[in-house]
Every structure is written in structure tokens, then in C-alpha cells.
Design an enzyme around this catalytic site. Structure first.
Site, PDB file in Angstrom:
ATOM      1  N   ARG A  85       0.823  -1.220   0.000  1.00 26.83           N
ATOM      2  CA  ARG A  85       0.000   0.000   0.000  1.00 26.83           C
ATOM      3  C   ARG A  85       0.856   1.268   0.000  1.00 26.83           C
ATOM      4  O   ARG A  85       0.430   2.294  -0.543  1.00 26.83           O
ATOM      5  CB  ARG A  85      -0.953  -0.001   1.196  1.00 26.83           C
ATOM      6  N   LYS A 135     -17.259 -18.346   0.588  1.00 30.78           N
ATOM      7  CA  LYS A 135     -18.676 -18.210   0.940  1.00 30.78           C
ATOM      8  C   LYS A 135     -19.513 -17.472  -0.087  1.00 30.78           C
ATOM      9  O   LYS A 135     -19.168 -16.373  -0.502  1.00 30.78           O
ATOM     10  CB  LYS A 135     -18.782 -17.461   2.267  1.00 30.78           C
ATOM     11  N   GLY A 147      -7.984  -9.396  -1.148  1.00 27.44           N
ATOM     12  CA  GLY A 147      -6.800  -9.865  -0.424  1.00 27.44           C
ATOM     13  C   GLY A 147      -6.351 -11.255  -0.845  1.00 27.44           C
ATOM     14  O   GLY A 147      -5.190 -11.462  -1.223  1.00 27.44           O
ATOM     15  N   GLY A 206     -12.191  -4.794   0.643  1.00 24.53           N
ATOM     16  CA  GLY A 206     -13.598  -4.398   0.749  1.00 24.53           C
ATOM     17  C   GLY A 206     -13.999  -3.408  -0.334  1.00 24.53           C
ATOM     18  O   GLY A 206     -15.089  -3.499  -0.902  1.00 24.53           O
TER      19      GLY A 206
HETATM   20  C1  3PG Z   1      -8.829  -1.830   4.942  1.00 23.61           C
HETATM   21  O1  3PG Z   1      -7.725  -2.280   5.250  1.00 23.61           O
HETATM   22  O2  3PG Z   1      -9.793  -2.561   4.668  1.00 23.61           O
HETATM   23  C2  3PG Z   1      -8.993  -0.346   4.860  1.00 23.61           C
HETATM   24  O3  3PG Z   1      -7.817   0.297   5.259  1.00 23.61           O
HETATM   25  C3  3PG Z   1     -10.158   0.085   5.726  1.00 23.61           C
HETATM   26  O4  3PG Z   1      -9.935  -0.316   7.048  1.00 23.61           O
HETATM   27  P1  3PG Z   1     -11.162  -0.810   7.938  1.00 23.61           P
HETATM   28  O5  3PG Z   1     -11.632  -2.102   7.337  1.00 23.61           O
HETATM   29  O6  3PG Z   1     -10.624  -0.959   9.338  1.00 23.61           O
HETATM   30  O7  3PG Z   1     -12.219   0.246   7.855  1.00 23.61           O
END
Ligand code: 3PG
Ligand code: MG
Length: 407
Positions: A37, A199, A356, A379
Site C-alpha cells: 500500500r 462463501k 486480499g 472491501g
Molecule cells: C482496509 O484495510 O480494509 C482499509 O484500510 C479500511 O480499514 P477498515 O476495514 O478498518 O475500515
């Protein structure tokens, strides 16, 4: 068409540029264990600093409940400095006198990182007053944190909406937005999507949205077992979600009615336990034994998937095919990844991947750098595949026009 400002047009010399980064990086023994990142945002930082901006990094880190030294960004700053090969200053707070005096001391071209924005609970509440305090520290806002864009928090949302700061996507953010547009706004058809992982429950919205966007939906990973069950197959001791069998059936029906092609496994590699190098065998999906666990796709399925990719011009990939962390159950994912990389290199496929596990699997297959674009978002990438407008992206949009139908 969605339009964003371009950093090319930003006059940053002598300006305080608030650069939202995602410095939420994995740590081990107090050191950054994966700097991906940070590496992604290096070009934006260098560009801004070289143009004479005072670069002020803003980020959350972990999920602290208020100030907590365990979640200080201080150790991350050392890694940023190492990668930039330049000094990076640090302020012990992201608002208030500590932040203000550290910023006042910067010179053009300097780089400064502010402490974790989540040390203030107002951050996650997208609090306007707090956002105004952050905004007051800068002249221009640049967001290069796609992987945090699914959060509508003060440092990436209200900082723009509650202030007069002009907002630009950074270079890394822009490449993510361009990739999403090439995959969904104006893709080259036919488009194939691979959706894998454990899932169905976490991917229902993704599957539903992708069905409206792609010609071919390839389903892999343990979630395929739920689809096999929906088709009356016995999956032995394999992972599957009994309560989602009906939902899986609905997706297959919907795909049929839309004329979409759904590619499901026809054979599988099964074993009696999940571990590396256990004895395994290949069976047709209607021959899975009572004590078998499906841990990867078999050779015939690999061929089906690769020929589906060869018929496609665009690929969107989220989720591995098998239990790729354990050899040899990484084989299906690796073979498909290599085929996707080859088609991409030959100019026959535009390939996008994210998430991921997917990125980890592509790294194992050593093809990450041969895909057209690999997203840093977990996410955020998933929510984009669900067709959601991410709050951190929404505030960067200058103009949105919907394409006129027909023609
Ligand atoms: C992540 O790693 O998913 C982002 O940096 C957001 O972090 P969070 O899921 O703790 O909101
Ligand atoms: Mg997260």
C-alpha cells in the site's frame, strides 16, 4: 461518463496538500510486513513533493478506540521514508496545535505524516466539525486511498463535503478508477468474471450485480460447492452453505433467463483433510465420496475455464478456485492465473483482479505484474463489484452523465 479532476492541472507549488493515504498496513514485531500500500502511493508523493507541494499525509491505522500507542503511525513513517529515500516528518496528532505547528514548520517539497485519524472517534462518524479541522490544515485535497474508499469517514468524505477544498484523485486512486471504468463502464465484450472464495454469503451481491454486466460467470472456490449442491450433487465433507442453496439456484435461474453462461466445476481434486501434500485424487463432481473434501478444481474444469477466458476480451477476477494456501491445491488458481497472464501479454485480454486472497494467490502464481490491473482494495474492490458508489470516490466526482441508450 464519470469525470474526475486531474492532478496534471493542480497548481501545488507552495501549497499544503492533504494527501489521504491508506497506511493501514500489516505489521509484525513493530515493523511493516507488507509495504504494497505504501509502494502504490510513492509516485503521487514524489510527484507532489517534486512540484514543490508541502505533502501532508493523512490516514487511519487499525481500529483503535481512541488514542492508543499500539496504533500509532510513527513506525509506518520510518517505512515510508525508507521507500521514498527522503525524510518524512511526523506530527503526534492529526488536528490541533501539534498538527498545526508541524505543518507551519514545513518547507516546499517537505513530507509530513499526521498521526492516526482514528484516534478521534469523530473520524468514523464522518463528523463535519472534525472534518473542517482537518480541511483547515490544507489548501488542496488529494485522495490516493482506494482501499479505504468504501468507508465514508471524515478524512475521505466530509473533508471535502464540509469544506471548500478542491479534491483530486491521486495517481494510484486514478489507476483504480480507470480500471473499474474499463471493466464496467466501457468494457470490451465479451466480459468474463471469476468469482471464487469460501462463501456465497459474502458474494451474493457481487454475483447479482455481475450477472447484469458480464457474459460469462465462472464460479470457483468452496462457494462453488453450494452451487453444486443446488444442482443436486453430493459434496461429501466439503465446505458449503446449506442455507444458501436456494439463493444459488436463483442465481443459476437468473443467469439462464438473461442468457449468461455460468461455468461451474465439472471435476474436482478431493482429499480427506485440508493440509499440504496430503494424498488427493481427481473425481467428477457427481462422484464426490462421503468423506471427501473438494479442495480444488480438476483438470477438465481448468480447461473449461481457460477456454472461457480465451473467448472473452475482459476479465474481472475476485476469489481463488481452491485452497491455494496448501500445495497442491493452488494448482487450479495458478493454471488459470498463468493463462490469464498469457492472454493479457498477447493483447487478447484486459484482466482485472482484486481482493486480499486473490492478490495473495496471484503472487503465489507469480503473475501479479502480468495482469492489466491488480487492485489494492479488499472491501473497496468487492463493493465496487457490487455496483456500489464508494463514499470516498463519490466526493471526487466532478460530473456524472449517464450514457444515452440506443445507437
Ligand atoms: C482496509 O484495510 O480494509 C482499509 O484500510 C479500511 O480499514 P477498515 O476495514 O478498518 O475500515
Ligand atoms: Mg477492512
Amino acid at each position: 461518463m464519470t469525470t474526475f479532476r486531474s492532478l496534471d492541472d493542480a497548481d501545488v507549488k507552495g501549497k499544503r496538500v492533504l494527501l489521504r493515504a491508506d497506511l493501514n498496513v500489516p505489521m509484525h514485531d513493530g515493523k511493516v510486513s507488507d509495504s504494497t500500500r505504501i509502494e502504490e502511493i510513492v509516485p503521487t508523493i514524489i510527484e507532489l513533493a517534486n512540484k514543490g507541494a508541502r505533502v501532508i499525509l493523512l490516514s487511519h491505522f487499525g481500529r483503535p478506540k481512541g488514542p492508543d500507542p499500539k496504533y500509532s503511525l510513527c513506525p509506518v513513517v520510518a517505512e515510508i521514508a525508507r521507500l521514498l529515500k527522503r525524510p518524512v516528518g511526523f506530527a503526534e496528532d492529526c488536528i490541533g496545535p501539534k498538527a498545526a505547528s508541524a505543518i507551519a514548520a514545513t518547507k516546499d517539497g517537505d513530507i509530513l505524516c499526521l498521526e492516526n485519524t482514528r484516534f478521534h472517534p469523530e473520524e468514523e462518524k464522518n463528523d463535519q466539525e472534525f472534518a473542517r479541522k482537518l480541511a483547515a490544515l490544507g489548501d488542496i485535497f488529494v485522495d490516493d486511498a482506494f482501499s479505504a474508499a468504501h468507508r465514508g469517514h471524515a478524512s475521505n468524505s466530509a473533508i471535502v463535503t464540509a469544506s471548500r477544498l478542491i479534491a483530486y484523485p491521486g495517481r494510484a486512486m486514478k489507476s483504480e478508477l480507470d480500471a473499474l471504468a474499463r471493466a464496467f463502464e466501457h468494457p470490451q465484450h465479451p466480459v468474463a468474471a471469476i468469482v471464487g472464495g469460501a462463501k456465497v454469503s459474502t458474494k451474493l451481491a457481487v454475483l447479482g450485480h455481475l450477472l447484469t454486466k458480464v457474459e460469462t460467470l465462472i464460479i470457483g472456490g468452496a462457494m462453488a460447492n453450494t452451487f453444486l449442491t443446488a444442482q443436486g450433487m453430493a459434496v461429501g465433507k466439503s465446505l458449503y452453505e446449506g442455507d444458501l442453496v436456494a439463493a444459488a439456484r436463483d442465481i443459476i435461474d437468473k443467469a439462464r433467463s438473461l442468457g449468461r453462461d455460468v461455468v461451474l466445476p465439472v471435476d474436482a481434486v478431493v482429499a480427506q483433510k485440508l493440509a499440504a501434500h496430503v494424498s488427493s485424487r481427481v473425481v467428477a463432481v457427481d462422484e464426490v465420496g462421503e468423506d471427501d473434501m473438494i479442495l480444488d478444481i480438476g483438470p477438465r474444469t481448468i480447461e473449461h475455464v481457460i477456454s472461457a477466458l480465451a473467448r472473452s476480451k475482459t476479465l474481472v477476477w475476485n476469489g481463488p478456485f481452491g485452497a491455494f494456501e496448501y500445495e497442491p491445491f493452488d494448482n487450479g488458481t495458478t493454471e488459470v492465473a498463468e493463462a490469464a497472464a498469457e492472454l493479457t501479454a498477447a493483447g487478447k485480454l484486459v484482466s482485472f483482479a482484486g481482493g486480499g486472497d486473490t492478490v495473495a494467490a496471484l503472487n503465489i502464481a507469480s503473475v501479479k505484474h502480468r495482469m492489466t490491473h491488480v487492485s489494492t482494495g479488499g472491501g473497496a474492490f468487492l463493493e465496487s463489484l457490487e455496483g456500489k458508489m464508494l463514499p470516498g470516490v463519490k466526493v471526487l466526482i466532478v460530473q456524472q452523465t449517464s450514457a444515452v441508450a440506443g445507437g
